[in-house]
Design a protein around this motif. Structure first.
Motif, PDB file in Angstrom:
ATOM      1  N   ILE A 298      -1.445   7.437   4.517  1.00 26.52           N
ATOM      2  CA  ILE A 298      -0.803   6.133   4.377  1.00 26.52           C
ATOM      3  C   ILE A 298       0.260   6.136   3.288  1.00 26.52           C
ATOM      4  CG2 ILE A 298      -2.391   5.154   2.672  1.00 26.52           C
ATOM      5  CD1 ILE A 298      -2.359   2.581   4.330  1.00 26.52           C
ATOM      6  N   ASP A 299       0.251   7.149   2.409  1.00 27.73           N
ATOM      7  CA  ASP A 299       1.212   7.197   1.308  1.00 27.73           C
ATOM      8  C   ASP A 299       2.578   7.710   1.737  1.00 27.73           C
ATOM      9  OD1 ASP A 299      -1.362   8.210  -1.065  1.00 27.73           O
ATOM     10  OD2 ASP A 299      -0.625   6.202  -0.497  1.00 27.73           O
ATOM     11  N   TYR A 300       2.699   8.229   2.950  1.00 27.50           N
ATOM     12  CA  TYR A 300       4.009   8.718   3.397  1.00 27.50           C
ATOM     13  C   TYR A 300       4.946   7.534   3.630  1.00 27.50           C
ATOM     14  CZ  TYR A 300       2.613  13.569   3.940  1.00 27.50           C
ATOM     15  OH  TYR A 300       2.221  14.850   3.694  1.00 27.50           O
ATOM     16  N   ALA A 301       6.160   7.630   3.073  1.00 28.85           N
ATOM     17  CA  ALA A 301       7.121   6.528   3.149  1.00 28.85           C
ATOM     18  C   ALA A 301       7.483   6.211   4.592  1.00 28.85           C
ATOM     19  CB  ALA A 301       8.375   6.858   2.346  1.00 28.85           C
ATOM     20  N   ALA A 302       7.564   7.220   5.446  1.00 29.58           N
ATOM     21  CA  ALA A 302       7.931   6.969   6.841  1.00 29.58           C
ATOM     22  C   ALA A 302       6.900   6.064   7.511  1.00 29.58           C
ATOM     23  CB  ALA A 302       8.045   8.294   7.585  1.00 29.58           C
ATOM     24  N   ILE A 303       5.638   6.298   7.229  1.00 30.47           N
ATOM     25  CA  ILE A 303       4.581   5.481   7.821  1.00 30.47           C
ATOM     26  C   ILE A 303       4.600   4.078   7.212  1.00 30.47           C
ATOM     27  CG2 ILE A 303       2.060   5.263   8.021  1.00 30.47           C
ATOM     28  CD1 ILE A 303       1.974   8.338   8.224  1.00 30.47           C
ATOM     29  N   GLN A 304       4.848   3.990   5.906  1.00 29.33           N
ATOM     30  CA  GLN A 304       4.965   2.680   5.272  1.00 29.33           C
ATOM     31  C   GLN A 304       6.142   1.889   5.863  1.00 29.33           C
ATOM     32  OE1 GLN A 304       5.236   3.144   1.029  1.00 29.33           O
ATOM     33  NE2 GLN A 304       3.366   4.384   0.917  1.00 29.33           N
ATOM     34  N   LEU A 305       7.251   2.588   6.138  1.00 29.82           N
ATOM     35  CA  LEU A 305       8.411   1.927   6.734  1.00 29.82           C
ATOM     36  C   LEU A 305       8.072   1.387   8.114  1.00 29.82           C
ATOM     37  CD1 LEU A 305      11.423   1.174   6.712  1.00 29.82           C
ATOM     38  CD2 LEU A 305      11.909   3.480   7.590  1.00 29.82           C
ATOM     39  N   ALA A 307       5.153   0.513   9.222  1.00 29.19           N
ATOM     40  CA  ALA A 307       4.240  -0.612   9.064  1.00 29.19           C
ATOM     41  C   ALA A 307       4.990  -1.855   8.590  1.00 29.19           C
ATOM     42  CB  ALA A 307       3.132  -0.251   8.084  1.00 29.19           C
ATOM     43  N   GLN A 308       5.894  -1.663   7.638  1.00 21.15           N
ATOM     44  CA  GLN A 308       6.670  -2.800   7.113  1.00 21.15           C
ATOM     45  C   GLN A 308       7.470  -3.492   8.199  1.00 21.15           C
ATOM     46  OE1 GLN A 308      10.670  -2.434   4.992  1.00 21.15           O
ATOM     47  NE2 GLN A 308       9.275  -2.524   3.251  1.00 21.15           N
ATOM     48  N   ARG A 309       8.197  -2.717   9.031  1.00 21.29           N
ATOM     49  CA  ARG A 309       9.040  -3.295  10.065  1.00 21.29           C
ATOM     50  C   ARG A 309       8.193  -3.847  11.213  1.00 21.29           C
ATOM     51  NH1 ARG A 309      11.945  -5.554   8.273  1.00 21.29           N
ATOM     52  NH2 ARG A 309      13.212  -5.766  10.155  1.00 21.29           N
ATOM     53  N   ALA A 310       7.064  -3.212  11.499  1.00 19.65           N
ATOM     54  CA  ALA A 310       6.180  -3.731  12.544  1.00 19.65           C
ATOM     55  C   ALA A 310       5.606  -5.081  12.144  1.00 19.65           C
ATOM     56  CB  ALA A 310       5.059  -2.734  12.826  1.00 19.65           C
ATOM     57  N   GLN A 311       5.222  -5.214  10.876  1.00 20.21           N
ATOM     58  CA  GLN A 311       4.679  -6.487  10.404  1.00 20.21           C
ATOM     59  C   GLN A 311       5.746  -7.578  10.366  1.00 20.21           C
ATOM     60  OE1 GLN A 311       3.016  -5.171   6.710  1.00 20.21           O
ATOM     61  NE2 GLN A 311       1.152  -4.338   7.666  1.00 20.21           N
ATOM     62  N   ALA A 312       7.016  -7.178  10.257  1.00 21.05           N
ATOM     63  CA  ALA A 312       8.096  -8.161  10.253  1.00 21.05           C
ATOM     64  C   ALA A 312       8.248  -8.832  11.605  1.00 21.05           C
ATOM     65  CB  ALA A 312       9.406  -7.500   9.838  1.00 21.05           C
ATOM     66  N   VAL A 313       7.915  -8.113  12.679  1.00 19.98           N
ATOM     67  CA  VAL A 313       8.045  -8.693  14.024  1.00 19.98           C
ATOM     68  C   VAL A 313       6.707  -9.162  14.583  1.00 19.98           C
ATOM     69  CG1 VAL A 313      10.094  -7.329  14.533  1.00 19.98           C
ATOM     70  CG2 VAL A 313       7.851  -6.421  15.178  1.00 19.98           C
ATOM     71  N   ASP A 314       5.599  -8.687  13.974  1.00 25.64           N
ATOM     72  CA  ASP A 314       4.260  -9.059  14.442  1.00 25.64           C
ATOM     73  C   ASP A 314       3.366  -9.185  13.217  1.00 25.64           C
ATOM     74  OD1 ASP A 314       1.719  -7.507  16.612  1.00 25.64           O
ATOM     75  OD2 ASP A 314       1.860  -9.481  15.635  1.00 25.64           O
ATOM     76  N   GLU A 316       0.514  -9.950  12.826  1.00 24.46           N
ATOM     77  CA  GLU A 316      -0.869  -9.516  12.990  1.00 24.46           C
ATOM     78  C   GLU A 316      -1.010  -7.998  12.975  1.00 24.46           C
ATOM     79  OE1 GLU A 316      -2.310 -13.335  15.713  1.00 24.46           O
ATOM     80  OE2 GLU A 316      -2.333 -11.299  16.543  1.00 24.46           O
ATOM     81  N   PHE A 317       0.101  -7.289  12.907  1.00 25.09           N
ATOM     82  CA  PHE A 317       0.041  -5.825  12.922  1.00 25.09           C
ATOM     83  C   PHE A 317      -0.660  -5.307  11.663  1.00 25.09           C
ATOM     84  CE2 PHE A 317       1.540  -1.615  11.873  1.00 25.09           C
ATOM     85  CZ  PHE A 317       1.444  -0.947  13.080  1.00 25.09           C
ATOM     86  N   GLN A 318      -1.534  -4.334  11.834  1.00 20.13           N
ATOM     87  CA  GLN A 318      -2.244  -3.708  10.723  1.00 20.13           C
ATOM     88  C   GLN A 318      -2.314  -2.202  10.936  1.00 20.13           C
ATOM     89  OE1 GLN A 318      -3.458  -5.245   7.995  1.00 20.13           O
ATOM     90  NE2 GLN A 318      -2.853  -7.300   8.688  1.00 20.13           N
ATOM     91  N   LEU A 319      -2.247  -1.473   9.825  1.00 19.86           N
ATOM     92  CA  LEU A 319      -2.538  -0.044   9.907  1.00 19.86           C
ATOM     93  C   LEU A 319      -4.048   0.133  10.024  1.00 19.86           C
ATOM     94  CD1 LEU A 319      -0.179   1.483   7.182  1.00 19.86           C
ATOM     95  CD2 LEU A 319      -0.024   1.789   9.645  1.00 19.86           C
ATOM     96  N   THR A 320      -4.464   0.905  11.013  1.00 23.80           N
ATOM     97  CA  THR A 320      -5.889   1.146  11.237  1.00 23.80           C
ATOM     98  C   THR A 320      -6.118   2.624  11.448  1.00 23.80           C
ATOM     99  OG1 THR A 320      -5.736   0.928  13.637  1.00 23.80           O
ATOM    100  CG2 THR A 320      -6.065  -1.109  12.369  1.00 23.80           C
ATOM    101  N   LEU A 321      -7.395   3.011  11.402  1.00 26.24           N
ATOM    102  CA  LEU A 321      -7.723   4.414  11.683  1.00 26.24           C
ATOM    103  C   LEU A 321      -7.341   4.782  13.102  1.00 26.24           C
ATOM    104  CD1 LEU A 321     -11.230   4.705   9.951  1.00 26.24           C
ATOM    105  CD2 LEU A 321      -9.040   5.581   9.141  1.00 26.24           C
ATOM    106  N   GLU A 322      -7.341   3.774  14.006  1.00 27.90           N
ATOM    107  CA  GLU A 322      -7.023   4.055  15.409  1.00 27.90           C
ATOM    108  C   GLU A 322      -5.524   4.292  15.618  1.00 27.90           C
ATOM    109  OE1 GLU A 322     -10.856   2.463  14.978  1.00 27.90           O
ATOM    110  OE2 GLU A 322      -8.942   1.520  14.419  1.00 27.90           O
ATOM    111  N   ASN A 323      -4.652   3.587  14.890  1.00 27.10           N
ATOM    112  CA  ASN A 323      -3.216   3.740  15.171  1.00 27.10           C
ATOM    113  C   ASN A 323      -2.475   4.614  14.165  1.00 27.10           C
ATOM    114  OD1 ASN A 323      -2.624   2.162  12.871  1.00 27.10           O
ATOM    115  ND2 ASN A 323      -2.363   0.279  14.053  1.00 27.10           N
TER     116      ASN A 323
END
Length: 902
Positions: A298-305, A307-314, A316-323
């Motif tokens: 989760i500390d990789y900036a690409a993954i944080q980016l 997540a950030q943009r996904a949450q901007a459009v949704d 309810e979006f969350q980082l999970t062990l599944e995704n």
């Protein structure tokens, strides 16, 4: 030892001689005036971070600015002791300065003095604001920040593939280092420009530097930037790389300017520091499970980016062990390119990360392999991400997206509907105007189009990478010619509407609209010269947009473009448009002081307009011809032209041109000494402009009325007219006229013996002329400030201001200005009780005035008369006559050289 009021406690124990360097004294005086560094910076027109450098004695302002702007801000206008000490300490620092070196070498040899024209704290084109944090670039920011702080680094270029985040990184770095630069930083996006020669003009516009006809644009930029301390952030340089030598020349002659460039390709010039911007770090394939177990994925900036943009459009979006592992794989397949990741994340409202991977695998596998027509792996990856976004659109969305590619620097809803909504049966696909807005909103939701909310409307634009992609799609679709011609027709209609308003009513609103659409107007004009362009629309556009160019002083650009179009006007039915193009090109030549060319073009326009019965064009052509003849001193011919123009305007009910023609006729009458007719003519011009709320017409008529009443010794009326003119001018945003108005008010306040008001008006005039880089106008307000300082009893300040004015007039070879400065010096000598020297200098000037028929302005003439009248009383008849006789035999050049080194 550093002085501080809080430490000392009793400021009254300190005197000017208690301070031994400029920075200490400036800090003391600032705190004594109860000003913060930011407050003082605002008053003198410097960037606030520069105050700290001044108070640390790292730099000093130039002497003219010190006397003209710092002294009033510190409340020292009538305090010669503190003024003299501040001046002496500044001068002693100046003597330690090493000679300036040229080229793109180290800036460490730059002078400490700042002879630049100060700019306001808020640059004309501030750094863009970022509403989201920059992820994963901490090391790059730190490295480049240190690089830009080095004296030997002048040019840094961020190089990398499209979508890697060069622009975002440049903005972040610029915001980190902006405090290092006295005049801050400015941002220029070169994306809207297609020709290398447009780079300098775009940079000048960004810096708020107006055109000058007397020098090349390069010379004018160098003259304005030579001693400025500023960071230029120039984005998207890759498509005009041949302009790189111009940038090197500019930096080589501006030793305190640095440049931070973004480009897909290095400039490859001497002195360039190339910095590769790499994709965001990613977990290697096969290590995901290990990283996940240690909670590090989760500390990789690409993954944080993502997540950030996904949450901007949704939300309810969350980082999970599944995704999490699916997101890591998506980021890997997108090679860590921020734009590609953002585009993918924007689909999170519709697709889960796991479903996205399925889409990747199905779409011809282009994310992994890319397309065959691209040589760069990273570019293939980005093209794949954009291609994917394009391919999952509906047919109507794809049609709109590629047709929007014809716009340059954004568009409005109305423009998109008119250009892209084809309802004709041969359109493929059929896309009605009614569908465009809904489709445009959908493209915004999918992050393919950006929005900029403005006061009255929303403006849309592309990221440049997506713009490049859509333009390729348009060219391959077979729709380009039709789309570009629709774009051309729309902006021809827009330009005609804008022309009617600028030449009539709602002038400010439509001039601002022209500013917003200028790049679209340029793009349409460029297409208009294409063999497949609709020439009739192109000619309509060229003829109409020329009014905007005149209103906004784009004289050089407008003249060059109109000259190209003159070669295209060959058909008989095009002659009315040719007439308008000729007269507007003639007007622009006049404003560039090319009177011979302007006269030729206006006379040709007149010859065409008469048989065509184009009476409005004939009236305008006669007006501009009259202006040229007035400038040439051919008063009778100018009078004839103005009279005919006025007659035609009455006949055609053309109030805006009528007001301008009457104003010019009034000024001509004033030059001929017929003040009564001049006054009545100008009042008529003002009344006509007022009826239609023609702000340009009102401001020019009021300014001219002020001048005429001043010449006719009606000073209270003149002040009233000028103050009203200034109100109009400030609404229009005409800085040159603002400076002229303040200069005239300084004269009138001086005549009325309101010396403090005269000084403040002169200070404002000087600040305006400094801001726009008008060196011709600067010496005059300096001299007026000098007179104000004399009357305030601050002879130290007065001498410096008058000396700077004399130097300026000397460099301009302005003889009346030099004579006036000698008179002002004589006034200083008189106040110092050196009556003999004062009388001798005034005798010299009076002799030259009589011999060469030179006229002085009212404050100078008043000063001369006062010195001679009072000098006779102070010296007595015989000593006065001896001093006067001695003065008559003095050599002007010799006296000026002595005064310049006093």
């Amino acid at each position: 030892m550093m002085y501080n009021l809080r430490m000392i406690g009793r400021a009254s124990t300190l005197g000017p001689d208690s301070f031994h360097n400029f920075g200490e004294l400036l800090r003391y005086l600032r705190e004594r005036a109860e000003l913060s560094q930011r407050e003082l910076a605002l008053q003198v027109g410097y960037h606030y971070s520069y105050m700290s450098r001044l108070e640390k004695n790292e730099r000093i302002p130039d002497i003219a600015t010190l006397m003209a702007r710092f002294i009033p801000a510190l409340g020292l206008e009538d305090d010669p002791r503190w003024t003299e000490r501040l001046l002496r300490l500044a001068a002693s620092e100046e003597k330690t300065i090493a000679p300036r070196k040229s080229g793109l070498s180290s800036a460490s040899s730059s002078p400490k003095t700042d002879a630049t024209f100060p700019i306001l704290e808020s640059p004309l084109n501030q750094l863009p604001l970022s509403l989201t944090p920059l992820l994963g670039r901490e090391k790059e920011v730190e490295t480049v920040t240190k690089l830009l702080m080095r004296f030997d680094v002048r040019l840094v270029t961020f190089v990398g593939p499209p979508g890697v985040g060069k622009t975002r990184l440049a903005i972040q770095v610029a915001n980190e280092v902006v405090g290092m630069f006295a005049q801050g930083a400015v941002f220029l996006d070169l994306a809207p420009f297609r020709e290398p020669q447009e780079m300098l003009a775009a940079l000048a516009n960004t810096l708020g530097i107006q055109e000058t006809s007397s020098n090349s644009l390069m010379s004018h930029l160098i003259g304005n930037l030579r001693q400025k301390n500023i960071l230029l952030v120039i984005d998207n340089f890759e498509h005009i790389l041949s302009a790189a030598p111009q940038l090197v020349q500019l930096l080589g002659n501006s030793p305190q300017v640095k440049a931070l460039i973004t480009s897909r390709e290095a400039l490859r010039v001497t002195g360039e520091r190339e910095f590769s911007v790499l994709p965001l770090p990613l977990p290697q394939k096969g290590e995901a499970d290990t990283v996940l177990e240690s909670s590090q994925l989760i500390d990789y900036a690409a993954i944080q980016l993502f997540a950030q943009r996904a949450q901007a459009v949704d939300h309810e979006f969350q980082l999970t062990l599944e995704n999490l592992n699916a997101i890591a794989e998506i980021c890997r397949r997108l090679d860590g390119l921020p734009l590609a990741i953002e585009l993918a994340a924007a689909r999170s409202r519709i697709l889960s990360p796991q479903a996205m991977l399925t889409q990747f695998d199905r779409r011809l596998d282009w994310v992994a392999r890319g397309t065959r027509d691209s040589s760069s792996t990273s570019r293939q990856t980005l093209r794949g991400a954009i291609e994917w976004s394009y391919n999952i659109l509906s047919e109507a969305e794809r049609a709109l997206l590629r047709r929007l590619a014809v716009f340059s620097d954004g568009w409005t809803t109305n423009a998109a509907e008119a250009v892209c909504g084809w309802e004709a049966p041969d359109a493929n696909p059929v896309l009605s105007r009614a569908e465009v807005l809904d489709l445009l909103i959908q493209l915004v939701d999918k992050s393919l189009v950006l929005t900029e909310k403005q006061e009255h409307e929303t403006r849309f634009r592309f990221l440049e990478t997506i713009h490049d992609f859509t333009l390729e799609k348009l060219k391959s679709s077979g729709e380009e010619v039709q789309t570009r011609n629709r774009h051309l027709a729309y902006y021809a209609d827009f330009a005609e509407q804008m022309e009617r308003h600028i030449d009539g009513f709602d002038q400010i609103e439509w001039a601002l609209a022209g500013d917003q659409e200028h790049n679209n107007l340029r793009a349409a004009l460029e297409w208009g010269l294409h063999p497949q362009a609709e020439l009739s629309d192109a000619l309509r556009l060229a003829a109409s947009v020329s009014m905007f160019w005149i209103a906004r002083s784009y004289f050089r650009e407008g003249f060059e473009r109109l000259t190209l179009y003159l070669n295209c006007v060959t058909e008989s039915d095009q002659q009315p448009l040719r007439t308008k193009i000729l007269l507007r090109a003639g007007a622009m030549a006049n404003y560039m002081f090319d009177f011979a060319t302007g006269r030729k073009l206006c006379e040709e326009a007149i010859l065409l307009a008469r048989p065509l019965g184009e009476k409005r064009s004939l009236a305008s052509a006669l007006f501009y011809l009259g202006e040229i003849l007035l400038n040439l001193g051919q008063y009778q011919e100018a009078h004839t032209a103005f009279e005919e123009s006025i007659s035609l305007c009455w006949e055609e009910n053309y109030p805006s041109q009528l007001s301008m023609s009457l104003t010019s006729l009034g000024m001509l009458l004033g030059r001929q000494g017929d003040y009564a007719r001049a006054q009545s003519t100008l009042e008529e011009a003002l009344a006509i402009a007022s009826r239609t709320n023609d702000l340009w017409g009102k401001s020019h008529a009021l300014l001219s009325l002020g001048a005429i009443n001043r010449y006719h010794n009606h000073y209270d009326a003149a002040i009233n007219y000028l103050e009203r003119s200034l109100e109009m001018t400030l609404k229009i945003g005409d800085r040159h006229s603002e400076g002229v108005s303040y200069s005239n008010l300084a004269i009138l306040y001086m005549i009325k013996e309101q010396y403090a008001k005269a000084g403040r008006a002169a200070e404002k005039a000087f600040a305006v002329f400094q801001t726009i880089g008008d060196e011709v106008q600067q010496p005059f307000p300096l001299r007026m400030m000098g007179y104000a300082a004399i009357h305030a009893g601050n002879l130290v300040r007065a001498r410096v201001l008058i000396q700077e004015s004399l130097r300026g007039n000397r460099s301009l070879e302005d003889i009346p200005g030099q004579l006036a400065c000698v008179v002002a010096f004589a006034r200083c000598y008189f106040e110092e009780k050196d009556y003999k020297r004062a009388v001798s200098l005034c005798a010299l000037i009076e002799t030259l005035m009589n011999r060469d028929s030179v006229r002085l302005l009212e404050p100078d003439l008043k000063a001369l008369q006062e010195v001679l009248m009072q000098g006779k009383k102070k010296l007595g008849k015989s000593n006065y006559e001896a001093a006067y006789s001695e003065g008559k035999s003095l050599a002007l050049d010799e006296q000026i050289m002595k005064l310049m080194i006093v």
